[in-house]
Design an enzyme around this catalytic site. Structure first.
Site, PDB file in Angstrom:
ATOM      1  N   SER A  99      -0.175   9.900   6.539  1.00 47.50           N
ATOM      2  CA  SER A  99       0.724  11.033   6.289  1.00 47.50           C
ATOM      3  C   SER A  99      -0.010  12.136   5.550  1.00 47.50           C
ATOM      4  O   SER A  99      -0.973  11.886   4.840  1.00 47.50           O
ATOM      5  CB  SER A  99       1.900  10.591   5.437  1.00 47.50           C
ATOM      6  OG  SER A  99       2.519   9.467   5.967  1.00 47.50           O
TER       7      SER A  99
HETATM    8  N1  SAH Z   1       0.814   4.406   4.422  1.00 45.90           N
HETATM    9  C1  SAH Z   1      -0.107   4.528   5.522  1.00 45.90           C
HETATM   10  C2  SAH Z   1       0.515   5.244   6.699  1.00 45.90           C
HETATM   11  C3  SAH Z   1       0.398   4.425   7.944  1.00 45.90           C
HETATM   12  S1  SAH Z   1       1.328   4.954   9.324  1.00 45.90           S
HETATM   13  C4  SAH Z   1      -1.414   5.162   5.094  1.00 45.90           C
HETATM   14  O1  SAH Z   1      -1.550   5.596   3.933  1.00 45.90           O
HETATM   15  O2  SAH Z   1      -2.327   5.194   5.892  1.00 45.90           O
HETATM   16  C5  SAH Z   1       2.597   3.719   9.359  1.00 45.90           C
HETATM   17  C6  SAH Z   1       2.166   2.307   9.595  1.00 45.90           C
HETATM   18  O3  SAH Z   1       3.337   1.507   9.682  1.00 45.90           O
HETATM   19  C7  SAH Z   1       1.392   2.064  10.877  1.00 45.90           C
HETATM   20  O4  SAH Z   1       0.144   1.536  10.569  1.00 45.90           O
HETATM   21  C8  SAH Z   1       2.253   1.045  11.631  1.00 45.90           C
HETATM   22  O5  SAH Z   1       1.511   0.083  12.346  1.00 45.90           O
HETATM   23  C9  SAH Z   1       3.028   0.405  10.515  1.00 45.90           C
HETATM   24  N2  SAH Z   1       4.266  -0.277  10.877  1.00 45.90           N
HETATM   25  C10 SAH Z   1       5.213   0.095  11.774  1.00 45.90           C
HETATM   26  N3  SAH Z   1       6.201  -0.828  11.822  1.00 45.90           N
HETATM   27  C11 SAH Z   1       5.873  -1.798  10.911  1.00 45.90           C
HETATM   28  C12 SAH Z   1       6.485  -3.029  10.493  1.00 45.90           C
HETATM   29  N4  SAH Z   1       7.641  -3.484  11.013  1.00 45.90           N
HETATM   30  N5  SAH Z   1       5.860  -3.774   9.544  1.00 45.90           N
HETATM   31  C13 SAH Z   1       4.687  -3.356   9.008  1.00 45.90           C
HETATM   32  N6  SAH Z   1       4.055  -2.229   9.368  1.00 45.90           N
HETATM   33  C14 SAH Z   1       4.643  -1.455  10.314  1.00 45.90           C
END
Ligand code: SAH
Length: 258
Positions: A99
């Site tokens: 993000s």
């Molecule tokens: N906080 C992260 C942002 C990652 S984007 C950062 O700083 O990089 C959101 C992430 O949520 C993705 O990697 C995706 O695979 C994950 N995601 C989506 N659904 C999920 C679930 N049910 N459990 C765990 N992770 C999930």
């Protein structure tokens, strides 16, 4: 398996003799016009990012300090290092994105507004659960404002990437799990805060069950108009308080691991 060193930041700012001083011996030592080490260069660029966040309305000193402390460039691909401190989301592989700094700061600022911390501007959150570790950046920022961070990721490739990225920082209080965050992580409950980096249809009941009294959930959730909006849920002795805030754009919350 050995991992290659993370790129230094930013390659372009490595000091070199300027055209004016090259070939001449200055009478007194000249202070370099650019920072003398890559890490100092990233410190300066990060400080500018923090100034911008403050100008955009992020007011909580704990959040600004945390955003200034974590080296975001260590979490992005080497080809994107020079964009690490711009206010933009960036690809982190497997179709997912980190993000933009403003969104990370805004969500953590909301999390710090949990009922248990009201009136405690210096207070720290207790244990926090993050859904969607991605590259591990937000987990590292959360670690600056919470006593412990449990972060769960459903994609093995990103879970491992976050592990590699975070190794450099040796954070004993960040715990990375591979799993489906839709069911939360009961072993770490109750949580003072739960923050989701992926948006689903609704906030899963499991998160509400695993939230401590005085705790807060901050999550992107589908809105009635077909988009996504940030939802804040507070758990108080009197029950749940739910608020819907601004529109956002997050990757989808999916079930199961892959
Ligand atoms: N906080 C992260 C942002 C990652 S984007 C950062 O700083 O990089 C959101 C992430 O949520 C993705 O990697 C995706 O695979 C994950 N995601 C989506 N659904 C999920 C679930 N049910 N459990 C765990 N992770 C999930």
């Amino acid at each position: 398996m050995a991992t290659p060193p993370r790129p230094s930041f930013p390659v372009r700012l490595t000091p070199t003799a300027s055209a004016a001083t090259r070939g001449r011996m200055p009478a007194v030592p000249v202070k370099p016009m650019v920072p003398s080490t890559p890490s100092m260069a990233s410190d300066a660029v990060r400080a500018r990012m923090v100034q911008k966040l403050a100008a955009q309305g992020i007011a909580d000193a704990r959040v600004l300090r945390a955003m200034g402390a974590v080296e975001r460039h260590r979490f992005v691909d080497s080809a994107l290092v020079n964009q690490a401190y711009e206010d933009t989301s960036l690809p982190i592989g497997l179709g997912q994105t980190i993000s933009k700094p403003n969104v990370v700061a805004r969500m953590i600022e909301l999390l710090l507004g949990a009922p248990a911390l009201v009136g405690k501007p210096q207070g720290r959150l207790g244990r926090v659960l993050e859904i969607g570790t991605g590259c591990g950046y937000q987990a590292a920022v959360l670690n600056e404002v919470a006593s412990e961070v449990y972060s769960i990721e459903r994609l093995r490739g990103l879970h491992e990437r976050a592990r590699t990225n975070l190794r450099h920082f040796r954070l004993a209080t960040v715990h990375l799990m591979l799993g489906d965050g839709m069911i939360g992580y009961a072993k770490g409950a109750p949580y003072a805060g739960i923050i989701a980096a992926a948006g689903g249809e609704a906030v899963p009941e499991a998160w509400i069950d695993q939230l401590a009294v005085g705790g807060r959930i901050v999550a992107p959730t589908h809105s009635a108009t077909g988009g996504q909006a940030l939802v804040v849920i507070d758990k108080t002795l009197g029950g749940l308080e739910r608020r819907i805030l601004e529109a956002v754009h997050f990757v989808p919350l999916k079930s199961g691991i892959a």
